[in-house]
Design a protein around this motif. Structure first.
Motif, mmCIF file in Angstrom:
data_model
loop_
_atom_site.group_PDB
_atom_site.id
_atom_site.type_symbol
_atom_site.label_atom_id
_atom_site.label_comp_id
_atom_site.label_asym_id
_atom_site.label_seq_id
_atom_site.Cartn_x
_atom_site.Cartn_y
_atom_site.Cartn_z
ATOM 1 N N PHE A 121 0.859 -1.188 0.000
ATOM 2 C CA PHE A 121 0.000 0.000 0.000
ATOM 3 C C PHE A 121 0.894 1.236 0.000
ATOM 4 O O PHE A 121 1.764 1.380 0.868
ATOM 5 N N ARG A 122 0.695 2.106 -0.935
ATOM 6 C CA ARG A 122 1.483 3.358 -1.034
ATOM 7 C C ARG A 122 2.986 3.092 -0.938
ATOM 8 O O ARG A 122 3.689 3.732 -0.150
ATOM 9 N N GLY A 123 3.429 2.110 -1.675
ATOM 10 C CA GLY A 123 4.870 1.848 -1.730
ATOM 11 C C GLY A 123 5.444 1.092 -0.546
ATOM 12 O O GLY A 123 6.625 0.768 -0.524
ATOM 13 N N VAL A 124 4.633 0.786 0.450
ATOM 14 C CA VAL A 124 5.139 0.033 1.598
ATOM 15 C C VAL A 124 4.626 -1.404 1.522
ATOM 16 O O VAL A 124 3.426 -1.629 1.346
ATOM 17 N N GLU A 125 5.575 -2.347 1.645
ATOM 18 C CA GLU A 125 5.182 -3.744 1.557
ATOM 19 C C GLU A 125 4.956 -4.319 2.952
ATOM 20 O O GLU A 125 5.781 -4.163 3.847
ATOM 21 N N TYR A 126 3.821 -4.968 3.134
ATOM 22 C CA TYR A 126 3.510 -5.594 4.423
ATOM 23 C C TYR A 126 3.431 -7.105 4.242
ATOM 24 O O TYR A 126 2.689 -7.578 3.372
ATOM 25 N N ASP A 127 4.182 -7.842 5.061
ATOM 26 C CA ASP A 127 4.063 -9.301 5.034
ATOM 27 C C ASP A 127 2.783 -9.689 5.751
ATOM 28 O O ASP A 127 2.455 -9.145 6.803
ATOM 29 N N LEU A 128 2.079 -10.647 5.199
ATOM 30 C CA LEU A 128 0.798 -11.045 5.781
ATOM 31 C C LEU A 128 0.939 -12.359 6.547
ATOM 32 O O LEU A 128 1.883 -13.115 6.324
ATOM 33 N N PRO A 129 -0.001 -12.633 7.451
ATOM 34 C CA PRO A 129 0.092 -13.863 8.251
ATOM 35 C C PRO A 129 0.151 -15.115 7.368
ATOM 36 O O PRO A 129 -0.410 -15.131 6.263
ATOM 37 N N ASN A 130 0.790 -16.128 7.914
ATOM 38 C CA ASN A 130 0.960 -17.399 7.211
ATOM 39 C C ASN A 130 -0.311 -18.000 6.651
ATOM 40 O O ASN A 130 -0.318 -18.598 5.586
ATOM 41 N N VAL A 131 -1.391 -17.868 7.411
ATOM 42 C CA VAL A 131 -2.645 -18.489 7.012
ATOM 43 C C VAL A 131 -3.141 -17.926 5.675
ATOM 44 O O VAL A 131 -3.932 -18.545 4.975
ATOM 45 N N MET A 132 -2.606 -16.763 5.296
ATOM 46 C CA MET A 132 -3.071 -16.145 4.050
ATOM 47 C C MET A 132 -2.245 -16.521 2.829
ATOM 48 O O MET A 132 -2.521 -16.057 1.722
ATOM 49 N N LYS A 133 -1.231 -17.402 3.029
ATOM 50 C CA LYS A 133 -0.263 -17.568 1.942
ATOM 51 C C LYS A 133 -0.845 -18.129 0.645
ATOM 52 O O LYS A 133 -0.265 -17.926 -0.411
ATOM 53 N N HIS A 134 -1.978 -18.796 0.698
ATOM 54 C CA HIS A 134 -2.581 -19.266 -0.549
ATOM 55 C C HIS A 134 -3.815 -18.471 -0.969
ATOM 56 O O HIS A 134 -4.604 -18.911 -1.798
ATOM 57 N N MET A 135 -3.991 -17.310 -0.383
ATOM 58 C CA MET A 135 -5.116 -16.461 -0.776
ATOM 59 C C MET A 135 -4.632 -15.487 -1.840
ATOM 60 O O MET A 135 -3.454 -15.189 -1.944
ATOM 61 N N SER A 136 -5.573 -14.992 -2.642
ATOM 62 C CA SER A 136 -5.142 -13.981 -3.605
ATOM 63 C C SER A 136 -5.855 -12.665 -3.323
ATOM 64 O O SER A 136 -6.950 -12.638 -2.767
ATOM 65 N N LEU A 137 -5.183 -11.595 -3.711
ATOM 66 C CA LEU A 137 -5.663 -10.257 -3.369
ATOM 67 C C LEU A 137 -6.072 -9.479 -4.607
ATOM 68 O O LEU A 137 -5.483 -9.636 -5.675
ATOM 69 N N GLY A 138 -7.062 -8.629 -4.429
ATOM 70 C CA GLY A 138 -7.462 -7.728 -5.509
ATOM 71 C C GLY A 138 -6.551 -6.509 -5.534
ATOM 72 O O GLY A 138 -5.695 -6.326 -4.660
ATOM 73 N N LYS A 139 -6.726 -5.697 -6.556
ATOM 74 C CA LYS A 139 -5.891 -4.501 -6.710
ATOM 75 C C LYS A 139 -6.206 -3.503 -5.599
ATOM 76 O O LYS A 139 -7.371 -3.263 -5.299
ATOM 77 N N PRO A 140 -5.166 -2.918 -4.976
ATOM 78 C CA PRO A 140 -5.441 -1.948 -3.901
ATOM 79 C C PRO A 140 -6.208 -0.730 -4.432
ATOM 80 O O PRO A 140 -5.981 -0.286 -5.553
ATOM 81 N N ALA A 141 -7.104 -0.242 -3.581
ATOM 82 C CA ALA A 141 -7.838 0.979 -3.902
ATOM 83 C C ALA A 141 -7.621 1.965 -2.774
ATOM 84 O O ALA A 141 -7.403 1.556 -1.634
ATOM 85 N N GLN A 142 -7.670 3.254 -3.090
ATOM 86 C CA GLN A 142 -7.394 4.253 -2.057
ATOM 87 C C GLN A 142 -8.429 5.366 -2.011
ATOM 88 O O GLN A 142 -8.887 5.834 -3.039
ATOM 89 N N ILE A 143 -8.770 5.738 -0.787
ATOM 90 C CA ILE A 143 -9.585 6.944 -0.573
ATOM 91 C C ILE A 143 -8.969 7.654 0.616
ATOM 92 O O ILE A 143 -8.931 7.109 1.722
ATOM 93 N N GLY A 144 -8.484 8.846 0.416
ATOM 94 C CA GLY A 144 -7.875 9.610 1.505
ATOM 95 C C GLY A 144 -6.790 8.804 2.190
ATOM 96 O O GLY A 144 -5.879 8.297 1.543
ATOM 97 N N LYS A 145 -6.912 8.671 3.509
ATOM 98 C CA LYS A 145 -5.878 7.948 4.255
ATOM 99 C C LYS A 145 -6.155 6.447 4.353
ATOM 100 O O LYS A 145 -5.511 5.740 5.114
ATOM 101 N N LEU A 146 -7.149 5.993 3.609
ATOM 102 C CA LEU A 146 -7.484 4.566 3.658
ATOM 103 C C LEU A 146 -7.047 3.868 2.380
ATOM 104 O O LEU A 146 -7.217 4.399 1.290
ATOM 105 N N SER A 147 -6.487 2.669 2.555
ATOM 106 C CA SER A 147 -6.217 1.818 1.394
ATOM 107 C C SER A 147 -6.864 0.476 1.662
ATOM 108 O O SER A 147 -6.900 0.016 2.792
ATOM 109 N N ARG A 148 -7.358 -0.126 0.595
ATOM 110 C CA ARG A 148 -8.007 -1.407 0.795
ATOM 111 C C ARG A 148 -7.679 -2.362 -0.340
ATOM 112 O O ARG A 148 -7.586 -1.969 -1.505
#
Ligand SMILES: [Zn+2]
Lengths: 208, 233
Positions: free
Chosen positions: B108-135
């Motif tokens: 998000f905004r150039g910062v990479e966050y490692d996610l918990p192990n349980v998520m390692k086989h999940m896939s993510l959608g493209k990040p979206a941003q509104i103000g100070k929120l990213s999703r």
């Protein structure tokens, strides 16, 4: 086909009836698992199969309400038991717990495939078989305490177990328990009181 | 310190594999950080195992007669124990453990966050941003249940809102507060339609969220209202 099946069911029924004479113990199950792990012992596996498959079939039939899928759960679970028997460590937990987690994981993935059309097999990430066993080995005091409580609860009379388990596991109020057990609140209260007195005694807790 | 834990009823459904993947994954993230819940899960699993597979009485004559005899009348249904045994014992043992340890991460905004192990086989959608929120949506495909990763930048907040159904928030990193208090990493926060809140994060945080509309989730909860029957016996 009909005849073959009926022979088979007689065979299984017969096995179960005979097993009722001398109840199968955890130690039997452990030794079968070790035999499979060590020497891929087919007759030990057959014993395991006859002990667990009917139970797994029954549970998965009620969970999936689909016979083909229920068969698939049995097939998959027992295949994993065969293929992974060497990962079972009886020092780290009961064999039924190990087989239960395999069954639960297999069922979870099948249900997810059915409901979300996803074949991501997330169960191994949510409930990793190996890690679970390792954690279980660590002697946390909480853990021991809870284990002790559980084993002590099993010593209570049946009707006291009902209320104490509802109270302990479900965090149900006395009123809720009364409704669920279809008993007057007064009865629930007195059983609970008796059970707690007994538990304190069994656990050696001071009654203050 | 972690102050918010999943309720025991959720843990019971969790050990029985009855929750959506999104919620069970949330419980896993929490229990990896919470010894108390982790131990409770271990005990509940043992108990469920005993209830399901342990008793000798379960496969009494009665069940065997009922279950296997019933199959004789059902031509479509073949439970052929012997051929299943033959088939399985032909298989190779899995001696090699290929545990894939590559974690999933999100940027998000150039910062990479490692996610918990349980998520390692999940896939993510493209990040979206509104103000100070990213999703970023977590693509679990669970219909009415939507899971996301939510990043609140320092000083950011989520406008006051109520929940139509339920919202589970698992704080992965950082902290946030609302009018009910302050939350830290590992907190498992469940909010329903009764709550109205405006979470705000002074130093920024990353959350795993599961939001559902009321109907299905409540059904799951309602199912718990006969817990003694399904759990103990
Ligand atoms: Zn906890």
């Amino acid at each position: 086909m009909q005849v073959v099946q009926s022979n088979l069911s007689n065979k299984i029924t017969g096995h179960i009836i005979s097993s009722m004479h001398s109840p199968i113990q955890n130690t039997d199950i452990c030794s079968w698992l070790h035999a499979v792990a060590k020497s891929r012992d087919k007759s030990a596996f057959t014993q395991l199969f006859h002990f667990f498959a009917p139970k797994i079939l029954k549970i998965s039939q009620s969970k999936l309400s689909n016979k083909t899928l229920a068969n698939e759960v049995v097939q998959e679970t027992m295949s994993n038991v065969w293929k992974k028997a060497h990962l079972f460590d009886d020092a780290k937990g009961a064999p039924t717990t190990w087989i239960f987690t395999i069954m639960r994981n297999v069922t979870f993935d099948i249900l997810r495939k059915l409901q979300s059309n996803k074949e991501d097999n997330l169960s191994d990430d949510i409930w990793p078989m190996i890690e679970m066993a390792e954690v279980e080995h660590e002697p946390f005091s909480d853990h021991l305490e809870q284990k002790q409580i559980l084993s002590v609860i099993d010593k209570l009379p049946q009707n006291q177990q009902e209320v104490i388990k509802g109270f302990y596991f479900m965090e149900m109020s006395q009123d809720q328990l009364a409704v669920h057990l279809d008993l007057p609140v007064g009865t629930v209260k007195s059983r609970l009181r008796l059970a707690l007195i007994k538990l304190r005694g069994l656990l050696g807790v001071n009654n203050d | 310190m972690i102050n918010h834990h999943p309720k025991i009823d959720l843990l019971i459904q969790h050990v029985n594999g009855e929750l959506p993947a999104s919620i069970s994954a949330g419980i896993k993230i929490h229990s990896d950080l919470c010894t108390k819940c982790n131990n409770q899960i271990i005990e509940l699993t043992k108990h469920a195992a005993k209830t399901c597979l342990g008793s000798q009485e379960l496969d009494s004559q009665e069940f065997a007669a009922e279950s296997f005899a019933a199959q004789d009348h059902d031509e479509e249904y073949n439970f052929d124990a012997q051929s299943m045994i033959n088939n399985i014992t032909e298989m190779q043992a899995e001696t090699e453990l290929n545990i894939d340890e590559t974690p999933l991460s999100v940027t998000f905004r150039g910062v990479e966050y490692d996610l918990p192990n349980v998520m390692k086989h999940m896939s993510l959608g493209k990040p979206a941003q509104i103000g100070k929120l990213s999703r970023s949506r977590i693509l679990l495909d669970e219909g009415h249940i939507h899971s996301s990763l939510l990043r609140i930048e320092a000083g950011g907040s989520i406008p006051e809102h109520t929940h139509k159904g339920y919202e589970i928030t698992l704080l992965l990193e950082g902290s946030f507060k609302d009018d009910m208090g302050e939350y830290v990493a590992g907190d498992f926060i469940v909010l329903d339609g009764k709550h109205q809140h405006q979470p705000m994060s002074e130093l920024g945080c990353l959350c795993y969220t599961v939001v559902s509309d009321s109907l299905h989730f409540t059904q799951g909860i309602n199912k718990l209202l006969n817990p003694i029957g399904s759990f103990i016996y």
